[in-house]
Design a protein around this motif. Structure first.
Motif, PDB file in Angstrom:
ATOM      1  N   MET A  41     -14.469   1.662 -12.520  1.00 53.01           N
ATOM      2  CA  MET A  41     -13.854   2.661 -11.668  1.00 53.01           C
ATOM      3  C   MET A  41     -12.945   1.967 -10.665  1.00 53.01           C
ATOM      4  O   MET A  41     -13.348   1.042  -9.976  1.00 53.01           O
ATOM      5  CB  MET A  41     -14.939   3.455 -10.968  1.00 53.01           C
ATOM      6  CG  MET A  41     -14.440   4.603 -10.180  1.00 53.01           C
ATOM      7  SD  MET A  41     -15.873   5.580  -9.705  1.00 53.01           S
ATOM      8  CE  MET A  41     -15.111   6.831  -8.785  1.00 53.01           C
ATOM      9  N   ALA A  42     -11.719   2.405 -10.585  1.00 51.88           N
ATOM     10  CA  ALA A  42     -10.740   1.808  -9.687  1.00 51.88           C
ATOM     11  C   ALA A  42     -10.960   2.288  -8.259  1.00 51.88           C
ATOM     12  O   ALA A  42     -11.761   3.167  -7.994  1.00 51.88           O
ATOM     13  CB  ALA A  42      -9.336   2.165 -10.147  1.00 51.88           C
ATOM     14  N   GLY A  43     -10.217   1.717  -7.359  1.00 46.56           N
ATOM     15  CA  GLY A  43     -10.313   2.112  -5.972  1.00 46.56           C
ATOM     16  C   GLY A  43      -8.981   1.977  -5.285  1.00 46.56           C
ATOM     17  O   GLY A  43      -7.952   1.807  -5.924  1.00 46.56           O
ATOM     18  N   ALA A  44      -9.023   2.033  -3.997  1.00 54.12           N
ATOM     19  CA  ALA A  44      -7.809   1.937  -3.191  1.00 54.12           C
ATOM     20  C   ALA A  44      -7.339   0.486  -3.113  1.00 54.12           C
ATOM     21  O   ALA A  44      -8.122  -0.437  -3.327  1.00 54.12           O
ATOM     22  CB  ALA A  44      -8.092   2.471  -1.789  1.00 54.12           C
ATOM     23  N   PRO A  45      -6.064   0.294  -2.803  1.00 55.54           N
ATOM     24  CA  PRO A  45      -5.584  -1.075  -2.580  1.00 55.54           C
ATOM     25  C   PRO A  45      -6.387  -1.736  -1.472  1.00 55.54           C
ATOM     26  O   PRO A  45      -6.793  -1.089  -0.513  1.00 55.54           O
ATOM     27  CB  PRO A  45      -4.129  -0.884  -2.156  1.00 55.54           C
ATOM     28  CG  PRO A  45      -3.743   0.448  -2.689  1.00 55.54           C
ATOM     29  CD  PRO A  45      -4.998   1.275  -2.663  1.00 55.54           C
ATOM     30  N   SER A  46      -6.632  -3.025  -1.608  1.00 53.03           N
ATOM     31  CA  SER A  46      -7.462  -3.742  -0.637  1.00 53.03           C
ATOM     32  C   SER A  46      -6.692  -4.157   0.611  1.00 53.03           C
ATOM     33  O   SER A  46      -7.272  -4.719   1.522  1.00 53.03           O
ATOM     34  CB  SER A  46      -8.092  -4.977  -1.296  1.00 53.03           C
ATOM     35  OG  SER A  46      -7.079  -5.850  -1.749  1.00 53.03           O
ATOM     36  N   GLY A  47      -5.392  -3.884   0.659  1.00 51.29           N
ATOM     37  CA  GLY A  47      -4.582  -4.221   1.820  1.00 51.29           C
ATOM     38  C   GLY A  47      -3.324  -3.379   1.846  1.00 51.29           C
ATOM     39  O   GLY A  47      -3.134  -2.500   1.007  1.00 51.29           O
ATOM     40  N   TYR A  48      -2.461  -3.666   2.812  1.00 51.80           N
ATOM     41  CA  TYR A  48      -1.229  -2.891   2.960  1.00 51.80           C
ATOM     42  C   TYR A  48       0.026  -3.699   2.659  1.00 51.80           C
ATOM     43  O   TYR A  48       1.122  -3.174   2.723  1.00 51.80           O
ATOM     44  CB  TYR A  48      -1.136  -2.328   4.382  1.00 51.80           C
ATOM     45  CG  TYR A  48      -2.258  -1.392   4.709  1.00 51.80           C
ATOM     46  CD1 TYR A  48      -2.313  -0.132   4.133  1.00 51.80           C
ATOM     47  CD2 TYR A  48      -3.278  -1.769   5.571  1.00 51.80           C
ATOM     48  CE1 TYR A  48      -3.351   0.723   4.413  1.00 51.80           C
ATOM     49  CE2 TYR A  48      -4.317  -0.916   5.860  1.00 51.80           C
ATOM     50  CZ  TYR A  48      -4.347   0.337   5.280  1.00 51.80           C
ATOM     51  OH  TYR A  48      -5.387   1.189   5.554  1.00 51.80           O
ATOM     52  N   THR A  49      -0.136  -4.967   2.360  1.00 45.58           N
ATOM     53  CA  THR A  49       1.027  -5.800   2.055  1.00 45.58           C
ATOM     54  C   THR A  49       0.999  -6.192   0.580  1.00 45.58           C
ATOM     55  O   THR A  49      -0.054  -6.213  -0.048  1.00 45.58           O
ATOM     56  CB  THR A  49       1.045  -7.079   2.923  1.00 45.58           C
ATOM     57  OG1 THR A  49      -0.143  -7.818   2.688  1.00 45.58           O
ATOM     58  CG2 THR A  49       1.148  -6.725   4.398  1.00 45.58           C
TER      59      THR A  49
END
Length: 102
Positions: A1-9
């Motif tokens: 199961m995927a998730g959100a990006p672990s950062g913003y850059t």
């Protein structure tokens, strides 16, 4: 199961399914939606099959129950973050593989 990006850059979106992850996540996990696209540990393929040029973001938690997912035709994708629009073109080799599967 995927998730959100672990950062913003260093965010990149898949050119096939529009999933958004960080460069590090692409290298470690690959694409959770695209079976024929094995970009794990391949920097060149990751750069060619994803794009840093995308607009908008949809966070998808329950794809099958979301009207936003249905509206954007992503209701059959794994939970995660998706771009509304991605700019770029898949390399010819990957595009030919898609045509063979259709």
């Amino acid at each position: 199961m995927a998730g959100a990006p672990s950062g913003y850059t260093k965010l990149r979106a898949c050119l096939k399914c529009r999933m958004i992850k960080t460069e590090e996540q692409w290298m470690k996990e690959g694409c959770d939606n695209c079976e024929g696209l094995d970009i794990k540990n391949d920097v060149d393929l990751m750069i060619n099959c994803t794009s840093a040029r995308f607009e908008g973001m949809i966070s998808l938690i329950s794809p099958s129950e979301s009207w936003v997912a249905k509206w954007n035709r992503i209701e059959h994708r794994v939970p995660g973050c998706y771009a509304l629009d991605v700019q770029g073109v898949l390399p010819d080799d990957d595009a030919e593989e898609d045509e063979d599967k259709a």
